[in-house]
Design an enzyme around this catalytic site. Structure first.
Site, PDB file in Angstrom:
ATOM      1  N   ARG A 171      14.148  54.148 -11.973  1.00  7.75           N
ATOM      2  CA  ARG A 171      15.343  53.732 -12.710  1.00  7.75           C
ATOM      3  C   ARG A 171      16.580  53.846 -11.839  1.00  7.75           C
ATOM      4  O   ARG A 171      16.847  54.898 -11.270  1.00  7.75           O
ATOM      5  CB  ARG A 171      15.520  54.590 -13.966  1.00  7.75           C
ATOM      6  N   THR A 175      22.821  51.550 -13.152  1.00  7.89           N
ATOM      7  CA  THR A 175      22.656  50.458 -14.115  1.00  7.89           C
ATOM      8  C   THR A 175      21.640  50.788 -15.210  1.00  7.89           C
ATOM      9  O   THR A 175      21.601  50.113 -16.232  1.00  7.89           O
ATOM     10  CB  THR A 175      22.184  49.186 -13.398  1.00  7.89           C
ATOM     11  N   ASP A 205      13.222  65.516 -17.847  1.00 14.43           N
ATOM     12  CA  ASP A 205      12.603  64.519 -16.977  1.00 14.43           C
ATOM     13  C   ASP A 205      11.110  64.815 -16.906  1.00 14.43           C
ATOM     14  O   ASP A 205      10.677  65.802 -16.306  1.00 14.43           O
ATOM     15  CB  ASP A 205      13.220  64.582 -15.581  1.00 14.43           C
ATOM     16  N   ASP A 259       9.582  65.218 -13.283  1.00 12.60           N
ATOM     17  CA  ASP A 259       9.943  66.473 -12.640  1.00 12.60           C
ATOM     18  C   ASP A 259       9.192  67.653 -13.266  1.00 12.60           C
ATOM     19  O   ASP A 259       8.733  68.564 -12.553  1.00 12.60           O
ATOM     20  CB  ASP A 259      11.452  66.718 -12.757  1.00 12.60           C
TER      21      ASP A 259
END
Length: 219
Positions: A114, A118, A210, A213
């Protein structure tokens, strides 16, 4: 308590699996103090349970078998070919959960990251089964946040000719669900929870952080 509920989101629907075992394991997955080794195990177990929901409409056919006592007509899945396609890298933490139940499935890989400015998905790798046009695809993407990554993965398997597409995720946000069903109304979505929304960084809240992670102990 019902094992699942259908959440309406025009023009499609999403099934939220509310089974007590799923929600129990999800509570530990959300906990910031859950270590990597347990997070990985829980993600796998939740995916296994979600796979029951994702495959419940598979067609069966009668099959003659001989038990130790007598001959009988049993039921087997009828001619279903499946491809499981995790979105790298976090989707890999869900792969074994599906393969433990659908062991004959072929596996494809879709590499996306990602863009943090944006929030759009950037594709860097795709490797799919050569006979995907003969198979139904199950996409694994733990977090359905903005929907951009999931939509990019859906487009990759649809372009390769997949018969149908089911998206299995652990946690989803309303915005992501809307994005997927606006662009791909025929895609069936199965998740463990529909959370409140997204924060200013595009992360699901309350979410679980996340997923990549936490699966692999990176930052």
């Amino acid at each position: 308590m019902e094992a699942s509920r259908v959440v309406t989101s025009a023009p499609g629907t999403v099934v939220e699996v509310t089974h007590p075992l799923v929600q129990h394991k999800l509570s530990y997955l959300r906990d910031k103090d859950t270590p990597t080794v347990h997070f990985r195990k829980l993600a796998n177990e939740i995916t296994l349970l979600l796979t029951y929901e994702a495959t419940k409409d598979m067609e069966t056919e009668p099959w003659e078998v001989e038990t130790p006592l007598e001959r009988m007509t049993a039921q087997r899945i009828h001619g279903k070919k499946v491809a499981v396609c995790p979105v790298l890298r976090a989707g890999m933490g869900m792969l074994d959960g599906v393969l433990s139940l659908v062991s004959s499935a072929r596996v494809g890989f879709i590499g996306l990251y990602r863009d943090e400015e944006t929030l759009e998905a950037v594709q860097y790798f795709v490797k799919l089964p050569v006979d995907l046009d003969e198979r139904d695809a199950i996409i694994l993407d733990p977090m359905l946040a903005t929907g951009h990554s999931s939509c990019a993965a859906i487009e990759a398997v649809q372009d390769a000719g997949a018969h149908s597409v089911t998206l299995v995720c652990i946690v989803a946000a309303p915005r992501g669900i809307e994005e997927v069903h606006t662009r791909h109304p025929d895609v069936h979505v199965v998740c463990a929870a529909v959370d409140r929304g997204l924060n200013e960084r595009g992360f699901i809240v309350p979410g679980l952080g996340d997923a990549g992670d936490r699966l692999y102990g990176t930052k």
